[in-house]
Design a protein around this motif. Structure first.
Motif, PDB file in Angstrom:
ATOM      1  N   ALA A 250      35.510  16.556  69.996  1.00 21.71           N
ATOM      2  CA  ALA A 250      35.863  17.615  69.049  1.00 21.71           C
ATOM      3  C   ALA A 250      37.378  17.780  69.054  1.00 21.71           C
ATOM      4  CB  ALA A 250      35.183  18.930  69.420  1.00 21.71           C
ATOM      5  N   VAL A 251      37.890  18.213  67.914  1.00 19.73           N
ATOM      6  CA  VAL A 251      39.310  18.518  67.791  1.00 19.73           C
ATOM      7  C   VAL A 251      39.446  19.926  67.222  1.00 19.73           C
ATOM      8  CG1 VAL A 251      41.534  17.866  66.797  1.00 19.73           C
ATOM      9  CG2 VAL A 251      39.868  16.091  67.371  1.00 19.73           C
ATOM     10  N   LEU A 252      40.248  20.752  67.902  1.00 20.90           N
ATOM     11  CA  LEU A 252      40.486  22.125  67.468  1.00 20.90           C
ATOM     12  C   LEU A 252      41.880  22.193  66.839  1.00 20.90           C
ATOM     13  CD1 LEU A 252      39.693  25.298  69.605  1.00 20.90           C
ATOM     14  CD2 LEU A 252      41.562  25.219  67.977  1.00 20.90           C
ATOM     15  N   ASP A 253      41.936  22.499  65.550  1.00 25.45           N
ATOM     16  CA  ASP A 253      43.201  22.656  64.835  1.00 25.45           C
ATOM     17  C   ASP A 253      43.659  24.099  64.983  1.00 25.45           C
ATOM     18  OD1 ASP A 253      45.284  23.006  63.045  1.00 25.45           O
ATOM     19  OD2 ASP A 253      44.162  22.346  61.275  1.00 25.45           O
ATOM     20  N   ALA A 254      44.648  24.310  65.846  1.00 26.27           N
ATOM     21  CA  ALA A 254      45.206  25.645  66.063  1.00 26.27           C
ATOM     22  C   ALA A 254      46.562  25.784  65.396  1.00 26.27           C
ATOM     23  CB  ALA A 254      45.322  25.933  67.560  1.00 26.27           C
ATOM     24  N   VAL A 255      46.837  24.929  64.411  1.00 27.41           N
ATOM     25  CA  VAL A 255      48.134  24.927  63.726  1.00 27.41           C
ATOM     26  C   VAL A 255      48.039  25.619  62.379  1.00 27.41           C
ATOM     27  CG1 VAL A 255      50.009  23.491  62.844  1.00 27.41           C
ATOM     28  CG2 VAL A 255      48.765  22.784  64.897  1.00 27.41           C
ATOM     29  N   GLY A 256      47.224  25.062  61.466  1.00 26.00           N
ATOM     30  CA  GLY A 256      47.104  25.628  60.138  1.00 26.00           C
ATOM     31  C   GLY A 256      48.242  25.212  59.230  1.00 26.00           C
ATOM     32  N   MET A 257      48.539  26.076  58.268  1.00 22.50           N
ATOM     33  CA  MET A 257      49.459  25.742  57.184  1.00 22.50           C
ATOM     34  C   MET A 257      50.904  25.547  57.634  1.00 22.50           C
ATOM     35  SD  MET A 257      50.151  29.367  55.218  1.00 22.50           S
ATOM     36  CE  MET A 257      48.458  29.886  54.996  1.00 22.50           C
ATOM     37  N   GLU A 258      51.232  25.879  58.877  1.00 22.26           N
ATOM     38  CA  GLU A 258      52.610  25.742  59.339  1.00 22.26           C
ATOM     39  C   GLU A 258      52.876  24.371  59.961  1.00 22.26           C
ATOM     40  OE1 GLU A 258      54.964  27.934  58.792  1.00 22.26           O
ATOM     41  OE2 GLU A 258      53.593  29.356  57.876  1.00 22.26           O
ATOM     42  N   ALA A 283      50.446  31.015  41.590  1.00 24.25           N
ATOM     43  CA  ALA A 283      50.732  29.672  42.090  1.00 24.25           C
ATOM     44  C   ALA A 283      50.007  29.417  43.406  1.00 24.25           C
ATOM     45  CB  ALA A 283      52.238  29.484  42.263  1.00 24.25           C
ATOM     46  N   ILE A 284      50.058  30.387  44.315  1.00 24.01           N
ATOM     47  CA  ILE A 284      49.402  30.212  45.612  1.00 24.01           C
ATOM     48  C   ILE A 284      47.888  30.260  45.473  1.00 24.01           C
ATOM     49  CG2 ILE A 284      49.055  31.290  47.867  1.00 24.01           C
ATOM     50  CD1 ILE A 284      52.007  32.111  47.771  1.00 24.01           C
ATOM     51  N   ASP A 285      47.392  31.181  44.616  1.00 22.94           N
ATOM     52  CA  ASP A 285      45.959  31.403  44.510  1.00 22.94           C
ATOM     53  C   ASP A 285      45.255  30.280  43.753  1.00 22.94           C
ATOM     54  OD1 ASP A 285      43.730  33.044  45.097  1.00 22.94           O
ATOM     55  OD2 ASP A 285      43.693  33.762  43.036  1.00 22.94           O
ATOM     56  N   LYS A 286      45.944  29.672  42.774  1.00 21.83           N
ATOM     57  CA  LYS A 286      45.289  28.695  41.898  1.00 21.83           C
ATOM     58  C   LYS A 286      45.714  27.251  42.162  1.00 21.83           C
ATOM     59  CE  LYS A 286      43.220  32.038  39.715  1.00 21.83           C
ATOM     60  NZ  LYS A 286      41.790  32.314  39.990  1.00 21.83           N
ATOM     61  N   ILE A 287      46.980  27.019  42.516  1.00 25.22           N
ATOM     62  CA  ILE A 287      47.445  25.633  42.661  1.00 25.22           C
ATOM     63  C   ILE A 287      48.167  25.413  43.983  1.00 25.22           C
ATOM     64  CG2 ILE A 287      47.622  25.258  40.176  1.00 25.22           C
ATOM     65  CD1 ILE A 287      50.640  25.679  40.413  1.00 25.22           C
ATOM     66  N   GLY A 288      47.999  26.336  44.922  1.00 30.21           N
ATOM     67  CA  GLY A 288      48.711  26.239  46.186  1.00 30.21           C
ATOM     68  C   GLY A 288      48.239  25.069  47.034  1.00 30.21           C
ATOM     69  N   VAL A 289      49.171  24.516  47.817  1.00 28.85           N
ATOM     70  CA  VAL A 289      48.840  23.469  48.773  1.00 28.85           C
ATOM     71  C   VAL A 289      49.361  23.871  50.139  1.00 28.85           C
ATOM     72  CG1 VAL A 289      48.848  21.625  47.072  1.00 28.85           C
ATOM     73  CG2 VAL A 289      50.960  22.176  48.294  1.00 28.85           C
ATOM     74  N   ASP A 290      48.814  23.273  51.172  1.00 25.04           N
ATOM     75  CA  ASP A 290      49.253  23.511  52.545  1.00 25.04           C
ATOM     76  C   ASP A 290      49.899  22.252  53.100  1.00 25.04           C
ATOM     77  OD1 ASP A 290      48.135  26.194  53.039  1.00 25.04           O
ATOM     78  OD2 ASP A 290      46.196  25.204  52.832  1.00 25.04           O
ATOM     79  N   ARG A 291      50.634  22.435  54.196  1.00 26.04           N
ATOM     80  CA  ARG A 291      51.034  21.283  54.989  1.00 26.04           C
ATOM     81  C   ARG A 291      49.840  20.907  55.860  1.00 26.04           C
ATOM     82  NH1 ARG A 291      56.646  24.038  56.757  1.00 26.04           N
ATOM     83  NH2 ARG A 291      55.387  25.855  56.255  1.00 26.04           N
ATOM     84  N   LEU A 292      49.271  19.751  55.571  1.00 27.08           N
ATOM     85  CA  LEU A 292      47.962  19.402  56.125  1.00 27.08           C
ATOM     86  C   LEU A 292      48.016  18.380  57.249  1.00 27.08           C
ATOM     87  CD1 LEU A 292      46.036  19.194  52.743  1.00 27.08           C
ATOM     88  CD2 LEU A 292      45.801  20.974  54.474  1.00 27.08           C
ATOM     89  N   ASP A 293      49.179  18.162  57.817  1.00 23.71           N
ATOM     90  CA  ASP A 293      49.312  17.129  58.830  1.00 23.71           C
ATOM     91  C   ASP A 293      48.351  17.351  59.993  1.00 23.71           C
ATOM     92  OD1 ASP A 293      50.841  14.764  59.852  1.00 23.71           O
ATOM     93  OD2 ASP A 293      51.332  16.160  61.453  1.00 23.71           O
ATOM     94  N   ALA A 294      48.241  18.586  60.465  1.00 27.85           N
ATOM     95  CA  ALA A 294      47.361  18.853  61.612  1.00 27.85           C
ATOM     96  C   ALA A 294      45.894  18.628  61.254  1.00 27.85           C
ATOM     97  CB  ALA A 294      47.578  20.274  62.117  1.00 27.85           C
ATOM     98  N   LEU A 295      45.487  19.090  60.087  1.00 31.32           N
ATOM     99  CA  LEU A 295      44.086  18.933  59.693  1.00 31.32           C
ATOM    100  C   LEU A 295      43.744  17.462  59.478  1.00 31.32           C
ATOM    101  CD1 LEU A 295      41.434  20.292  59.056  1.00 31.32           C
ATOM    102  CD2 LEU A 295      42.215  20.625  56.705  1.00 31.32           C
ATOM    103  N   TYR A 296      44.619  16.723  58.825  1.00 27.95           N
ATOM    104  CA  TYR A 296      44.381  15.291  58.657  1.00 27.95           C
ATOM    105  C   TYR A 296      44.302  14.592  60.015  1.00 27.95           C
ATOM    106  CZ  TYR A 296      45.453  15.537  53.626  1.00 27.95           C
ATOM    107  OH  TYR A 296      45.447  15.809  52.292  1.00 27.95           O
ATOM    108  N   THR A 297      45.185  14.990  60.931  1.00 22.87           N
ATOM    109  CA  THR A 297      45.152  14.405  62.268  1.00 22.87           C
ATOM    110  C   THR A 297      43.816  14.677  62.947  1.00 22.87           C
ATOM    111  OG1 THR A 297      47.552  14.556  62.547  1.00 22.87           O
ATOM    112  CG2 THR A 297      46.221  14.439  64.559  1.00 22.87           C
ATOM    113  N   ALA A 298      43.329  15.902  62.821  1.00 23.76           N
ATOM    114  CA  ALA A 298      42.050  16.255  63.430  1.00 23.76           C
ATOM    115  C   ALA A 298      40.920  15.395  62.872  1.00 23.76           C
ATOM    116  CB  ALA A 298      41.753  17.734  63.204  1.00 23.76           C
ATOM    117  N   ILE A 299      40.906  15.222  61.555  1.00 25.01           N
ATOM    118  CA  ILE A 299      39.842  14.439  60.910  1.00 25.01           C
ATOM    119  C   ILE A 299      39.926  12.973  61.324  1.00 25.01           C
ATOM    120  CG2 ILE A 299      39.046  13.596  58.661  1.00 25.01           C
ATOM    121  CD1 ILE A 299      39.925  16.409  57.568  1.00 25.01           C
ATOM    122  N   ASN A 300      41.142  12.453  61.380  1.00 31.22           N
ATOM    123  CA  ASN A 300      41.310  11.048  61.750  1.00 31.22           C
ATOM    124  C   ASN A 300      41.044  10.799  63.233  1.00 31.22           C
ATOM    125  OD1 ASN A 300      42.005  10.143  59.170  1.00 31.22           O
ATOM    126  ND2 ASN A 300      44.145  10.716  59.450  1.00 31.22           N
TER     127      ASN A 300
END
Length: 394
Positions: A250-258, A283-300
């Protein structure tokens, strides 16, 4: 009273604001004795500016002494020492009866299609004045506040408000045991506490990833094998190598959007935060994006058939997800705002033991008066002076 207020992007100030008063029969007024700065407070400092207005009182981790209670509050009285969960729940609705307190139907912010109201956390979550203040109005005090004994200092119980149950839920959602390996991405307050919780619960191996020396050492002291993000860009490969090529269970992502690792997304987020508020909110509610490096790392990184547990806060509406990888690997993803009250009894018993098994009293790296909160936010954001967790005293 004095309170820490949001005044603009990267600008928080201690100001005089009106004292809170009882508004509903189930309210209480709590005089704060200790409050903390959370990693998710940094989202307010920068990213979520369109949902804040000048003068909003921040803070969702706090404890103190009851000063007054409404007529509908049983079991609490002035003088009681309490810690207050950060999510506001009624305790009796359909969601609460199922332990989903962060989705309480009584306090849901339906105008924004969001979950339960939170202390000090923008109009998205009800614009409820927060706990980085001398006094706080606590709604649904007939259910939320947890009465405390007087035999331990504040910091033994303060973290029952958020960081401890959030870390506990993250490890619970990871579904790991003594024969398993858990990787924790990000060693801020939640990641650090997750390391301690996992070790306490007997998880076989804990791998901890960060890029700050003090944070890596802090986790190492609690039994984690550390991985320095700065030693290579492919954290997933490093975690695979440490687990015989299979990946952590298991991988726990404790980073999030930062997360680090995507300057383009970072620039887009910064730009949206600086747009005129109505445009920025859309913009945030409809087309917002996050920095997803941590989440992608967790999935990979996670092994096939493993679990990704997400405790870090995300806010993007159109985040691209690697669904083929997720489907092909057959992973489970569990996430969400912490259902604090779901874990309260178990964690209270843990904190109230003679031995401080999770090191709660020594968890904070900095203890400062409320008047120094603006400097503390900067220090915490910039990771200066070994800052991992700040406790403020009004």
């Amino acid at each position: 009273m004095r309170a820490l207020t949001w005044q603009g992007i990267g600008d928080v100030q201690v100001r005089e604001v009106p004292d809170p008063v009882i508004q509903e029969p189930t309210d209480a007024i709590v005089r704060v004795t200790a409050t903390a700065i959370c990693g998710s407070d940094l989202h307010l400092y920068d990213v979520l500016a369109p949902f804040l207005k000048s003068g909003d009182v921040l803070g969702h981790e706090f404890m103190g002494v009851v000063e007054a209670v409404g007529d509908g509050v049983d079991g609490l009285q002035p003088g009681d020492r309490v810690v207050v969960p950060f999510c506001i729940a009624c305790g009796h609705c359909w969601m609460c009866r199922r332990g989903l307190f962060a989705q309480c139907e009584t306090t849901q912010v339906t105008e924004h299609d969001k979950g339960a109201r939170l202390f000090g956390y923008t109009s998205l979550y009800g614009s409820v004045p927060g706990g980085q203040a001398e006094l706080v109005r606590v709604p649904h005090a007939d259910f939320g506040p947890v009465k405390l004994p007087d035999n331990f200092p504040d910091e033994r119980f303060l973290f029952l408000s958020d960081v401890l149950p959030t870390a506990w839920q993250g490890v619970e959602f990871a579904d790991v045991g003594p024969d398993d390996t858990l990787a924790v991405l990000g060693l801020g307050p939640i990641g650090q506490m997750a390391v301690r919780v996992a070790r306490h619960r007997g998880v076989g191996r804990v791998l901890a990833v960060d890029l700050v020396d003090e944070r890596l050492e802090y986790a190492r002291q609690w039994g984690a094998e550390v991985v320095d993000y700065r030693q290579g860009n492919d954290v997933a490969a490093a975690l695979s190598e440490l687990t015989d090529g299979r990946g952590p269970d298991a991988v726990l992502d404790a980073v999030g959007m930062e997360a680090h690792g995507n300057p383009v997304a970072g620039a887009m987020i910064a730009g949206a935060a600086r747009l005129p508020k109505p445009v920025g909110r859309q913009a945030i509610d409809k087309i917002g994006v996050d920095r997803l490096d941590a989440l992608y790392t967790a999935i990979n990184a996670v092994r096939r058939g493993g679990t990704v547990s997400v405790s870090g806060v995300y806010g993007g509406a159109v985040d691209p997800m690697p669904l083929f990888t997720m489907f092909d690997k057959g992973i489970t993803v569990r996430m969400g705002q912490c259902h604090v009250q779901r874990w309260t009894d178990e964690l209270f018993d843990l904190a109230n033991q003679t031995t401080d098994v999770l090191g709660l009293e020594d968890f904070a790296t900095h203890r400062l008066p409320l008047s120094e909160a603006p400097d503390a936010y900067e220090m915490f954001r910039d990771k200066r002076d070994g800052c991992i967790k700040v406790v403020l005293h009004p």
